[in-house]
Design a protein around this motif. Structure first.
Motif, PDB file in Angstrom:
ATOM      1  N   UNK A 155       0.825  -1.210   0.000  1.00  0.00           N
ATOM      2  CA  UNK A 155       0.000   0.000   0.000  1.00  0.00           C
ATOM      3  C   UNK A 155       0.859   1.261   0.000  1.00  0.00           C
ATOM      4  N   UNK A 156       2.032   1.167   0.613  1.00  0.00           N
ATOM      5  CA  UNK A 156       2.920   2.323   0.712  1.00  0.00           C
ATOM      6  C   UNK A 156       3.874   2.445  -0.473  1.00  0.00           C
ATOM      7  N   UNK A 157       3.851   1.487  -1.392  1.00  0.00           N
ATOM      8  CA  UNK A 157       4.765   1.506  -2.538  1.00  0.00           C
ATOM      9  C   UNK A 157       4.534   2.749  -3.376  1.00  0.00           C
ATOM     10  N   UNK A 158       5.602   3.204  -4.001  1.00  0.00           N
ATOM     11  CA  UNK A 158       5.515   4.446  -4.775  1.00  0.00           C
ATOM     12  C   UNK A 158       5.184   4.223  -6.241  1.00  0.00           C
ATOM     13  N   UNK A 159       5.387   3.013  -6.751  1.00  0.00           N
ATOM     14  CA  UNK A 159       5.053   2.755  -8.156  1.00  0.00           C
ATOM     15  C   UNK A 159       3.994   1.660  -8.230  1.00  0.00           C
ATOM     16  N   UNK A 160       3.277   1.657  -9.323  1.00  0.00           N
ATOM     17  CA  UNK A 160       2.249   0.632  -9.524  1.00  0.00           C
ATOM     18  C   UNK A 160       2.878  -0.757  -9.633  1.00  0.00           C
ATOM     19  N   UNK A 161       4.057  -0.845 -10.222  1.00  0.00           N
ATOM     20  CA  UNK A 161       4.742  -2.135 -10.354  1.00  0.00           C
ATOM     21  C   UNK A 161       5.104  -2.690  -8.981  1.00  0.00           C
ATOM     22  N   UNK A 162       5.613  -1.827  -8.093  1.00  0.00           N
ATOM     23  CA  UNK A 162       5.939  -2.258  -6.725  1.00  0.00           C
ATOM     24  C   UNK A 162       4.685  -2.697  -5.981  1.00  0.00           C
ATOM     25  N   UNK A 163       3.608  -1.951  -6.156  1.00  0.00           N
ATOM     26  CA  UNK A 163       2.346  -2.320  -5.514  1.00  0.00           C
ATOM     27  C   UNK A 163       1.868  -3.678  -6.014  1.00  0.00           C
ATOM     28  N   UNK A 164       1.915  -3.884  -7.326  1.00  0.00           N
ATOM     29  CA  UNK A 164       1.453  -5.150  -7.908  1.00  0.00           C
ATOM     30  C   UNK A 164       2.292  -6.315  -7.388  1.00  0.00           C
TER      31      UNK A 164
END
Length: 145
Positions: A101-110
């Protein structure tokens, strides 16, 4: 605390008790394998064969001080490992989800959410298997865990 996963005093006590229950029990590896690798519906056909093969292998290789009865008692205690691991894994799932949830990019979130889903699936499967093992062994049924 490591990577957002913090052990509370309750976790430490639980791990300590688990370690004390099975720390010297060689059969805990078999219990862990059955709880993480065998489909619950196959456990009835595999369990007795696995325990017998395990003990027979120990005896065939010169182990004479680990009786069938001791091994079975240790195995029943080792079932607790899987149940406790499920609880601790759920805690890890929450930490992974929070980081996603705290990730800064959509790829990291995914990636984070995909990892959280794998952790949750593995934990759920281990919980079902440990429950099935306890049921098959006739242990802990009708008792508060």
């Amino acid at each position: 605390e490591r990577r957002g996963f913090k052990l509370s005093a309750t976790h430490i006590v639980m791990l300590s008790l688990l370690h004390r229950c099975v720390s010297n029990a060689p059969v805990r590896d078999l219990a862990y394998f059955l709880c993480t690798s065998i489909l619950p519906e196959r456990l009835p056909e595999v369990l007795d064969k696995a325990l017998k093969a395990y003990h027979d292998t120990l005896v065939a290789n010169g182990v004479s001080t680990y009786s069938w009865e001791d091994m079975n008692a240790d195995f029943d205690n080792a079932i607790w490992i899987a149940a406790a691991l499920c609880c601790l894994t759920a805690k890890a799932y929450l930490g992974i989800t929070r980081r996603a949830e705290e990730a800064t990019t959509e790829a990291e979130k995914a990636r984070g959410y995909a990892m959280a889903q794998r952790v949750l699936l593995n934990s759920t499967n281990a919980a079902m298997r440990s429950s099935k093992l306890a049921e098959l062994r006739g242990r802990y049924i009708g008792r508060d865990l």
